[in-house]
Design a protein around this motif. Structure first.
Motif, PDB file in Angstrom:
ATOM      1  N   SER A 163       8.079  38.762   7.373  1.00  0.00           N
ATOM      2  CA  SER A 163       7.129  37.850   6.735  1.00  0.00           C
ATOM      3  C   SER A 163       7.874  36.842   5.882  1.00  0.00           C
ATOM      4  CB  SER A 163       6.143  38.648   5.870  1.00  0.00           C
ATOM      5  OG  SER A 163       5.422  37.794   4.999  1.00  0.00           O
ATOM      6  N   GLY A 164       7.324  35.612   5.833  1.00  0.00           N
ATOM      7  CA  GLY A 164       7.924  34.598   4.978  1.00  0.00           C
ATOM      8  C   GLY A 164       7.849  34.973   3.516  1.00  0.00           C
ATOM      9  N   ALA A 165       6.909  35.851   3.158  1.00  0.00           N
ATOM     10  CA  ALA A 165       6.777  36.283   1.770  1.00  0.00           C
ATOM     11  C   ALA A 165       7.988  37.099   1.311  1.00  0.00           C
ATOM     12  CB  ALA A 165       5.501  37.114   1.599  1.00  0.00           C
ATOM     13  N   LEU A 166       8.777  37.635   2.264  1.00  0.00           N
ATOM     14  CA  LEU A 166       9.957  38.432   1.923  1.00  0.00           C
ATOM     15  C   LEU A 166      11.202  37.580   1.730  1.00  0.00           C
ATOM     16  CD1 LEU A 166       9.490  41.382   4.449  1.00  0.00           C
ATOM     17  CD2 LEU A 166       8.963  41.383   2.012  1.00  0.00           C
ATOM     18  N   LEU A 167      11.096  36.259   2.030  1.00  0.00           N
ATOM     19  CA  LEU A 167      12.273  35.394   1.931  1.00  0.00           C
ATOM     20  C   LEU A 167      12.856  35.347   0.521  1.00  0.00           C
ATOM     21  CD1 LEU A 167      14.257  33.466   3.218  1.00  0.00           C
ATOM     22  CD2 LEU A 167      12.600  31.612   2.935  1.00  0.00           C
ATOM     23  N   PRO A 168      12.044  35.221  -0.547  1.00  0.00           N
ATOM     24  CA  PRO A 168      12.640  35.224  -1.895  1.00  0.00           C
ATOM     25  C   PRO A 168      13.437  36.492  -2.178  1.00  0.00           C
ATOM     26  CG  PRO A 168      10.372  34.451  -1.975  1.00  0.00           C
ATOM     27  CD  PRO A 168      10.583  34.977  -0.592  1.00  0.00           C
ATOM     28  N   ALA A 169      12.920  37.658  -1.750  1.00  0.00           N
ATOM     29  CA  ALA A 169      13.631  38.914  -2.003  1.00  0.00           C
ATOM     30  C   ALA A 169      14.942  38.959  -1.237  1.00  0.00           C
ATOM     31  CB  ALA A 169      12.747  40.105  -1.606  1.00  0.00           C
ATOM     32  N   ALA A 170      14.939  38.435  -0.002  1.00  0.00           N
ATOM     33  CA  ALA A 170      16.168  38.442   0.799  1.00  0.00           C
ATOM     34  C   ALA A 170      17.235  37.565   0.163  1.00  0.00           C
ATOM     35  CB  ALA A 170      15.856  37.973   2.218  1.00  0.00           C
ATOM     36  N   ILE A 171      16.823  36.386  -0.334  1.00  0.00           N
ATOM     37  CA  ILE A 171      17.777  35.484  -0.985  1.00  0.00           C
ATOM     38  C   ILE A 171      18.315  36.118  -2.267  1.00  0.00           C
ATOM     39  CG2 ILE A 171      18.037  33.245  -2.122  1.00  0.00           C
ATOM     40  CD1 ILE A 171      15.994  32.116  -0.149  1.00  0.00           C
ATOM     41  N   ALA A 172      17.421  36.732  -3.046  1.00  0.00           N
ATOM     42  CA  ALA A 172      17.848  37.356  -4.299  1.00  0.00           C
ATOM     43  C   ALA A 172      18.844  38.480  -4.040  1.00  0.00           C
ATOM     44  CB  ALA A 172      16.625  37.891  -5.045  1.00  0.00           C
ATOM     45  N   GLU A 173      18.561  39.305  -3.025  1.00  0.00           N
ATOM     46  CA  GLU A 173      19.466  40.413  -2.721  1.00  0.00           C
ATOM     47  C   GLU A 173      20.844  39.909  -2.318  1.00  0.00           C
ATOM     48  OE1 GLU A 173      17.966  42.991   0.274  1.00  0.00           O
ATOM     49  OE2 GLU A 173      19.677  44.344   0.212  1.00  0.00           O
ATOM     50  N   ALA A 174      20.869  38.859  -1.475  1.00  0.00           N
ATOM     51  CA  ALA A 174      22.160  38.330  -1.018  1.00  0.00           C
ATOM     52  C   ALA A 174      22.926  37.665  -2.152  1.00  0.00           C
ATOM     53  CB  ALA A 174      21.940  37.339   0.121  1.00  0.00           C
ATOM     54  N   ALA A 175      22.201  36.986  -3.066  1.00  0.00           N
ATOM     55  CA  ALA A 175      22.851  36.272  -4.166  1.00  0.00           C
ATOM     56  C   ALA A 175      23.207  37.199  -5.325  1.00  0.00           C
ATOM     57  CB  ALA A 175      21.952  35.139  -4.665  1.00  0.00           C
ATOM     58  N   GLY A 176      22.643  38.421  -5.318  1.00  0.00           N
ATOM     59  CA  GLY A 176      23.010  39.396  -6.336  1.00  0.00           C
ATOM     60  C   GLY A 176      22.248  39.282  -7.630  1.00  0.00           C
ATOM     61  N   PHE A 177      20.986  38.804  -7.581  1.00  0.00           N
ATOM     62  CA  PHE A 177      20.201  38.812  -8.814  1.00  0.00           C
ATOM     63  C   PHE A 177      18.889  39.533  -8.568  1.00  0.00           C
ATOM     64  CE2 PHE A 177      16.696  35.781  -8.348  1.00  0.00           C
ATOM     65  CZ  PHE A 177      17.073  35.038  -7.232  1.00  0.00           C
ATOM     66  N   THR A 178      18.224  39.950  -9.652  1.00  0.00           N
ATOM     67  CA  THR A 178      17.022  40.767  -9.579  1.00  0.00           C
ATOM     68  C   THR A 178      15.845  40.040 -10.199  1.00  0.00           C
ATOM     69  OG1 THR A 178      18.406  42.738  -9.801  1.00  0.00           O
ATOM     70  CG2 THR A 178      16.045  43.018 -10.155  1.00  0.00           C
ATOM     71  N   PHE A 179      14.677  40.131  -9.565  1.00  0.00           N
ATOM     72  CA  PHE A 179      13.480  39.510 -10.113  1.00  0.00           C
ATOM     73  C   PHE A 179      13.054  40.228 -11.384  1.00  0.00           C
ATOM     74  CE2 PHE A 179      13.287  36.785  -6.733  1.00  0.00           C
ATOM     75  CZ  PHE A 179      13.061  37.388  -5.497  1.00  0.00           C
ATOM     76  N   HIS A 180      12.379  39.508 -12.252  1.00  0.00           N
ATOM     77  CA  HIS A 180      11.878  40.112 -13.485  1.00  0.00           C
ATOM     78  C   HIS A 180      10.659  39.352 -13.973  1.00  0.00           C
ATOM     79  CE1 HIS A 180      13.558  36.747 -15.824  1.00  0.00           C
ATOM     80  NE2 HIS A 180      14.591  36.838 -15.010  1.00  0.00           N
ATOM     81  N   GLY A 181       9.868  40.048 -14.777  1.00  0.00           N
ATOM     82  CA  GLY A 181       8.711  39.399 -15.372  1.00  0.00           C
ATOM     83  C   GLY A 181       7.612  39.117 -14.364  1.00  0.00           C
ATOM     84  N   ALA A 182       6.624  38.338 -14.805  1.00  0.00           N
ATOM     85  CA  ALA A 182       5.442  38.072 -13.999  1.00  0.00           C
ATOM     86  C   ALA A 182       5.562  36.821 -13.146  1.00  0.00           C
ATOM     87  CB  ALA A 182       4.216  37.956 -14.918  1.00  0.00           C
ATOM     88  N   GLU A 183       6.613  36.030 -13.343  1.00  0.00           N
ATOM     89  CA  GLU A 183       6.768  34.791 -12.580  1.00  0.00           C
ATOM     90  C   GLU A 183       6.959  35.082 -11.106  1.00  0.00           C
ATOM     91  OE1 GLU A 183      10.231  32.461 -13.498  1.00  0.00           O
ATOM     92  OE2 GLU A 183       9.125  30.577 -13.253  1.00  0.00           O
ATOM     93  N   ALA A 184       6.378  34.232 -10.249  1.00  0.00           N
ATOM     94  CA  ALA A 184       6.444  34.435  -8.808  1.00  0.00           C
ATOM     95  C   ALA A 184       7.901  34.490  -8.346  1.00  0.00           C
ATOM     96  CB  ALA A 184       5.705  33.315  -8.080  1.00  0.00           C
ATOM     97  N   PRO A 185       8.233  35.401  -7.380  1.00  0.00           N
ATOM     98  CA  PRO A 185       9.608  35.510  -6.889  1.00  0.00           C
ATOM     99  C   PRO A 185      10.159  34.185  -6.386  1.00  0.00           C
ATOM    100  CG  PRO A 185       8.315  37.386  -6.156  1.00  0.00           C
ATOM    101  CD  PRO A 185       7.352  36.437  -6.803  1.00  0.00           C
ATOM    102  N   ALA A 186       9.339  33.385  -5.671  1.00  0.00           N
ATOM    103  CA  ALA A 186       9.834  32.111  -5.154  1.00  0.00           C
ATOM    104  C   ALA A 186      10.267  31.189  -6.294  1.00  0.00           C
ATOM    105  CB  ALA A 186       8.760  31.429  -4.303  1.00  0.00           C
ATOM    106  N   ALA A 187       9.499  31.170  -7.367  1.00  0.00           N
ATOM    107  CA  ALA A 187       9.850  30.330  -8.516  1.00  0.00           C
ATOM    108  C   ALA A 187      11.138  30.806  -9.171  1.00  0.00           C
ATOM    109  CB  ALA A 187       8.700  30.334  -9.530  1.00  0.00           C
ATOM    110  N   GLN A 188      11.349  32.130  -9.206  1.00  0.00           N
ATOM    111  CA  GLN A 188      12.578  32.655  -9.798  1.00  0.00           C
ATOM    112  C   GLN A 188      13.796  32.298  -8.955  1.00  0.00           C
ATOM    113  OE1 GLN A 188      12.494  36.602 -11.624  1.00  0.00           O
ATOM    114  NE2 GLN A 188      10.305  36.737 -11.160  1.00  0.00           N
ATOM    115  N   VAL A 189      13.619  32.281  -7.624  1.00  0.00           N
ATOM    116  CA  VAL A 189      14.725  31.860  -6.757  1.00  0.00           C
ATOM    117  C   VAL A 189      15.093  30.414  -7.040  1.00  0.00           C
ATOM    118  CG1 VAL A 189      15.368  31.362  -4.369  1.00  0.00           C
ATOM    119  CG2 VAL A 189      14.265  33.525  -4.930  1.00  0.00           C
TER     120      VAL A 189
END
Length: 865
Positions: A163-189
C-alpha cells in the motif's frame, strides 16, 4: 584534502591524546578490551551505537562528531584524516545488490549522472521493463555520486509494500529514523528531509503509482525539500510535472547474420556484445569451465536476440545450462514465442519480452514445480525452507530445482526469496480456491511462528529471536492483515501478546498502534452482529487495548489510555480472566506512575503481582516489580524501593532478559544514589552499557547514557556528563519518547544550573516542560517547573518562583524528591520576602492548574524571562 589514515589509526591517536590505555577505554565505553584491539587493528567496525559511545568518551568536538561517526562506519580500508566523509549508501539487507547487469552499462550510468547533476532535475525516473537492470543502475549511480551529498544516499526498496500508505514507514526505516507524536508519518518524512542535501533512491515504485498516498508524498518532498534529489525506478513514469525520465533499453545483442544486407558476424564479434558476455557469466556459474565453440556462440547470439538483451531473460535462459545445450535453449525460447508481434500491441515491447521469458520458463516446469512456485508467491520478503514446506508443500528437491532454474534465490544464510516479477507472474496463475488456501496456511504459519517465539523473546535468547523474526517481518504483517480481513479471532487472540512485544522491542510502536486499531475495529463490528460470542470478543478487545495502551509511554495520550484500561479492568474482572487482568493491571500501573497518580499505581501493581505470583509467570513478576519499585521511589519510600528493585534486578539478570535488565539497572541506580549508596554502581553501569550496546537498542542505549551522565556528574567528570546528556536526549527525541526525553532534559537542566549556565538550563527546562505536557507526564512537568522556579529565584523574580513552587508542593503528581526540593527552595525565598508577599504569590499558584502554570512559564520564556 588531508592525508588518509585508517579508522583504527584515528581511534588509536584519539585514545593516546586522552592518555587512555586500551583497557581504560574499554571500561569507559562498556566493551571487552579485545573489541578495542580489533577496532584499532581494522579487524572489526563499531556499530552506530558503539561509534557514538566512542565519540562521547574520546570527547570528539561537536563540529567533528558527524565526520567521526561517518568514518567509523566507512567500509573501506582507508578514510580521510581531516575532512568529513559522506554517508554510505543504505541498502536493506533483504535487497540483494548485484553487478552482473552492469556489463555494458557504462554509457547509461554516465548519462544518468549527467542528468542528476543538472540543478533543474530534482526527480529522475529510470523506467523500463522488469528485469532490465533498473535497480542495478540506480544502485551503481548512487554509489558513485553519494559523496556529492552531505546528507548521504538512502535506498528504499518498495517491492514488499502492499500500500502507498506504507511508503513513509519504508523511507523512515531505510533512513534510520523513527516516527513520533501525533503528526502524520508523511509529514514527518518531509520534515526529516526538509533541510538535508540528500539523494533518495526509491526502487520499484510502479505498483504504488495508482495510490494517492505515494504520489502525494513524492510531490510534497519535491515541494518542501529543495536540496533533496529523488532517483526512482519504475516500469512506467510517474507523470509528475517536475519529472525527468531516463528509459533503459536491453543490452546490445548480436544481429541475425542471415538478415538482408548484414554481414555474417565472427565469433569474436558475438563475444564482444554485453548480452553475450552476461550469458557466458551466468552459464559458467552453472557449468564452471564452460568455453563456447563456434556453434555455441551462434546459439548464444540467438538466445540474446530472443530475449532482446533483457538481463533477467538472459539469466533465466542461462539457468537451463544444467540440463540443456545452448542450441536447445535457443530452440525452446524461439518455439511458439513471437517477440516482434507482441511488440506491436498496446503493452510495452519489453514487457512482452520478459513475459515471454516467464511463459517459457513456466511451460518447462513440472506440474509439481508449478504448484509450488504458485504457492510460494504468497510469501513477502523471503522465507525459510520450513515455511516453504508447510505453506507451499515444497520439498527440498523442488526448491533446489527452482534455484537451479533461477526462479528462486537462496541466500548464504539459507533463506529463499522470489524476484518480485517472478512472484507476481506466479501469483497470476493461482486459482481463487488455491490462493485462499495458501494465504490461510501462510497467515496461520507466521502468527504461530511469532507466538512460538514469545518465550525466546522473554529470555536470554531475545536477541537471536529478534534477528530471526525481523527477517520475516513482512510475512508477519501480511499474516496479521489476513487474520483481520478474514476475522480470524482465535489466531489474533493467540498472537496479540507476541506481536505487541516484537514490534515494541523494535521500537515500531507507531506501526503496532495502527495494527491493533484495525483489529479493534474488527472486534467492535463483530460484537454488534447477531449471535456474537460477547465474552470472547470482549476479552480480545481488552487484550488489544492493553497492549495499545502501552504505547502511551512513547507517544502520549496517557490520560486517555488510563480511562480505556479502567474499562478493560472491569470487563476482565467480570470475565474472571486472571492472566489478561494481570497484564492490564501492570500496564495501568505503569501509566498511572507516569501521570503522577502514585497511589493508584501502587495499588494496581500490587494486585498484578498477586496474579502473577507463580513460577511460570516470572517474566511478569520481574517487570511489575521493577515498575513498583519505581513508584515506591516517587513516594519517597527509598529503602523499600531499593530492596524491591534489587530483587527485580537479580531476577531479570537470572532470566537473561536484556531490555528488562537495562530498565531495572537504570531505576535501581537512581534509588541507590538517592540513598547515597555507592557500592557496585560502576560495575552495574558497565553492565547496563554492555547490554544496551549488544542489543543495538537506541532506547536502552539512551537510558544507559542518561545514567552515565548522572554518575559522571556526581564524580566531577563534567565533559563526559554533558556529552552523555546530549546523546541520551538525541536518542529519545529521535525515538519520539517524550516521557524519557522530558526526564533527561530536566536532569540536563539541573546539571547546567549547578554550573551557573542559566541560559542553557532555562532552555533545557522549557523543552522538558513542553515534552512532559505532550506526553501527559505530570511528574516530569512539575520537575521542569521547579527548575524554572530556581532560575526565577536566582534572577530575583520571586513571584513566578513561588507560583511554580506551590505547584510542586500541592500537586499530587509531585514525587517526594520534588516536594523536598520545593520545600528547601521555599525556605530560601522566605528569607528574601515578607510573609505577606509569600502568601500572595503562593496562593496565586494554588489557584492555577498545572497546565495554566506551565503556559505561564512558556510565555515567560517567549517574553525573554
Amino acid at each position: 584534502m588531508g592525508d588518509y589514515i585508517s579508522f583504527g589509526e584515528r581511534l588509536r591517536r584519539l585514545r593516546k591524546e586522552m592518555d587512555l590505555t586500551q583497557e581504560r577505554l574499554a571500561e569507559r565505553v562498556g566493551c571487552a578490551v579485545s573489541t578495542i584491539v580489533k577496532f584499532e587493528n581494522e579487524q572489526r567496525r563499531p556499530s552506530h551505537a558503539m561509534a557514538e559511545r566512542l565519540a562521547a568518551v574520546l570527547e570528539v568536538p561537536a563540529a567533528q562528531r558527524e565526520a567521526f561517526l561517518r568514518v567509523a562506519r566507512h567500509q573501506g580500508r582507508s578514510v580521510p584524516a581531516l575532512e568529513p566523509t559522506p554517508l554510505s549508501l543504505h541498502v536493506p539487507a533483504s535487497f540483494p545488490a548485484t553487478t552482473t547487469a552492469l556489463i555494458g552499462r557504462e554509457n547509461e550510468i554516465a548519462a544518468i549522472k549527467q542528468l542528476i547533476d543538472r540543478p533543474e532535475c530534482q526527480l529522475l525516473t529510470i523506467i523500463g521493463t522488469g528485469g532490465i537492470g533498473k535497480t542495478c543502475l540506480a544502485l551503481q549511480t548512487a554509489a558513485e555520486v553519494k559523496e556529492r551529498y552531505a546528507g548521504g544516499a538512502t535506498l528504499v526498496s518498495l517491492e514488499p509494500l502492499t500500500s502507498g500508505a506504507l511508503l513513509p514507514a519504508a523511507i523512515a526505516e531505510a533512513a534510520g529514523f523513527t516516527f513520533h507524536g501525533a503528526e502524520a508519518p508523511a509529514a514527518q518524512v518531509v520534515n526529516y528531509f526538509r533541510s538535508k542535501q540528500s539523494l533518495l533512491v526509491l526502487d520499484s515504485i510502479e505498483h504504488l503509482l495508482e495510490q494517492r498516498d505515494a504520489i502525494e508524498l513524492i510531490h510534497s518532498l519535491l515541494e518542501s525539500c529543495p536540496q533533496l534529489a529523488l532517483l526512482v525506478t519504475s516500469r512506467e513514469r510517474l507523470n509528475l510535472m517536475r519529472e525527468w525520465v531516463f528509459e533503459v533499453q536491453g543490452l546490445a545483442y548480436p544481429i541475425d547474420p542471415s538478415s538482408e544486407g548484414k554481414a555474417a558476424q565472427t565469433i569474436a564479434t558475438i563475444e564482444e556484445y554485453p548480452s553475450s558476455r552476461l550469458f557466458l557469466l551466468h552459464a559458467q556459474r552453472i557449468r564452471p569451465g564452460f568455453t563456447p565453440n563456434a556453434a555455441e556462440w551462434a546459439a548464444i547470439g540467438r538466445i540474446c536476440r530472443a530475449v532482446e538483451g533483457l538481463p533477467l531473460g538472459i539469466e533465466l535462459a542461462a539457468a537451463w545450462m544444467s540440463s540443456l545445450s545452448c542450441s536447445e535453449i535457443a530452440e525452446e525460447i524461439e518455439r511458439g514465442i513471437d517477440f516482434l508481434s507482441l511488440s506491436a500491441r498496446d503493452a510495452p515491447e519489453r514487457h512482452c519480452s520478459i513475459q515471454a521469458v516467464f511463459d517459457h520458463s513456466w511451460h518447462l516446469l513440472s506440474s509439481s514445480e508449478k504448484d509450488v512456485l504458485r504457492r510460494l508467491s504468497i510469501f513477502r520478503g523471503g522465507f525459510t525452507r520450513q515455511a516453504a514446506q508447510q505453506v507451499a508443500g515444497a520439498s527440498l528437491s523442488i526448491l533446489s530445482a527452482l534455484v537451479v532454474k533461477s526462479l528462486l534465490r537462496r541466500s548464504v544464510a539459507g533463506r529463499y526469496d522470489l524476484h518480485e516479477l517472478i512472484r507476481r507472474y506466479s501469483a497470476s496463475h493461482l486459482e481463487p480456491d488455491e490462493m485462499s488456501a495458501a494465504t490461510q496456511l501462510h497467515a496461520r504459519y507466521y502468527l504461530d511462528l511469532i507466538t512460538a517465539n514469545l518465550k525466546r523473546m522473554k529470555s536470554s535468547s531475545q536477541n537471536d529471536a529478534l534477528d530471526e523474526l525481523k527477517q520475516d517481518i513482512d510475512n508477519i504483517r501480511a499474516a496479521w492483515d489476513w487474520a483481520i480481513e478474514h476475522a480470524e479471532m482465535t489466531q489474533l487472540g493467540k498472537a496479540t501478546w507476541a506481536v505487541w512485544y516484537f514490534f515494541d522491542l523494535l521500537n515500531l510502536y507507531g506501526e503496532y498502534i495502527e495494527m491493533f486499531l484495525k483489529a479493534e475495529d474488527l472486534v467492535e463490528r463483530k460484537r454488534h452482529l447477531p449471535g456474537a460470542e460477547c465474552v470472547e470478543l470482549d476479552l480480545a478487545l481488552c487484550q488489544l487495548r492493553t497492549w495499545r495502551a502501552f504505547s502511551a509511554i512513547r507517544v502520549g495520550h496517557i490520560t486517555e489510555m488510563i480511562h480505556v484500561l479502567r474499562d478493560c479492568l472491569a470487563v476482565l474482572r467480570r470475565c474472571n480472566e486472571q492472566l489478561a487482568l494481570g497484564d492490564a493491571l501492570w500496564v495501568c500501573g505503569l501509566l498511572c506512575w507516569l501521570s503522577g497518580d502514585f497511589d493508584t499505581a501502587a495499588q494496581v501493581l500490587q494486585e498484578s503481582l498477586a496474579v502473577f505470583n507463580l513460577p511460570e509467570h516470572v517474566w511478569q513478576t520481574s517487570l511489575v516489580s521493577i515498575i513498583y519499585g519505581a513508584v515506591l521511589h516517587e513516594q519517597g519510600a527509598y529503602q523499600q524501593a531499593y530492596e524491591t528493585l534489587r530483587r527485580a534486578l537479580h531476577l531479570s539478570q537470572k532470566l537473561g532478559i536484556t531490555r528488562q535488565t537495562t530498565f531495572a539497572i537504570g531505576l535501581f541506580l537512581r534509588t541507590a544514589q538517592a540513598l547515597g549508596y555507592q557500592e557496585n554502581i560502576q560495575s552495574l553501569m558497565s553492565e547496563h552499557l554492555r547490554l544496551a550496546t549488544e542489543m543495538d537498542d537506541r532506547s536502552a542505549m539512551a537510558f544507559a547514557q542518561e545514567n552515565l551522565a548522572l554518575v559522571a556528574q556526581s564524580t566531577g567528570h563534567l565533559s563526559e556528563a554533558r556529552n552523555n546528556f546530549q546523546q541520551a536526549i538525541a536518542h529519545y527525541t529521535a525515538l519520539g519518547d517524550f516521557w524519557s526525553a522530558s526526564r533527561t532534559l530536566v536532569s540536563a537542566g539541573r546539571f547546567e544550573l549547578s554550573l551557573g549556565q542559566a541560559k542553557m538550563a532555562k532552555n533545557f527546562f522549557t523543552q522538558a516542560l513542553q515534552n512532559a505536557l505532550d506526553a501527559q507526564s505530570y511528574p516530569n512537568a512539575l520537575e521542569a517547573l521547579l527548575g524554572l522556579a530556581e532560575l526565577s529565584a536566582q534572577a530575583g523574580e520571586f513571584e513566578p518562583a513561588l507560583v511554580f513552587i506551590s505547584q510542586a508542593l500541592n500537586n499530587p503528581a509531585s514525587a517526594q524528591a520534588a516536594k523536598d526540593q520545593a520545600s528547601r527552595l521555599l525556605a530560601h525565598i522566605e528569607k528574601q520576602l515578607t510573609p505577606e508577599q509569600v502568601v500572595i504569590a503562593f496562593s496565586r499558584g494554588q489557584n492555577l492548574s498545572l497546565e495554566e502554570a506551565a503556559q505561564m512559564a512558556l510565555r515567560m520564556k517567549q517574553d525573554g524571562f
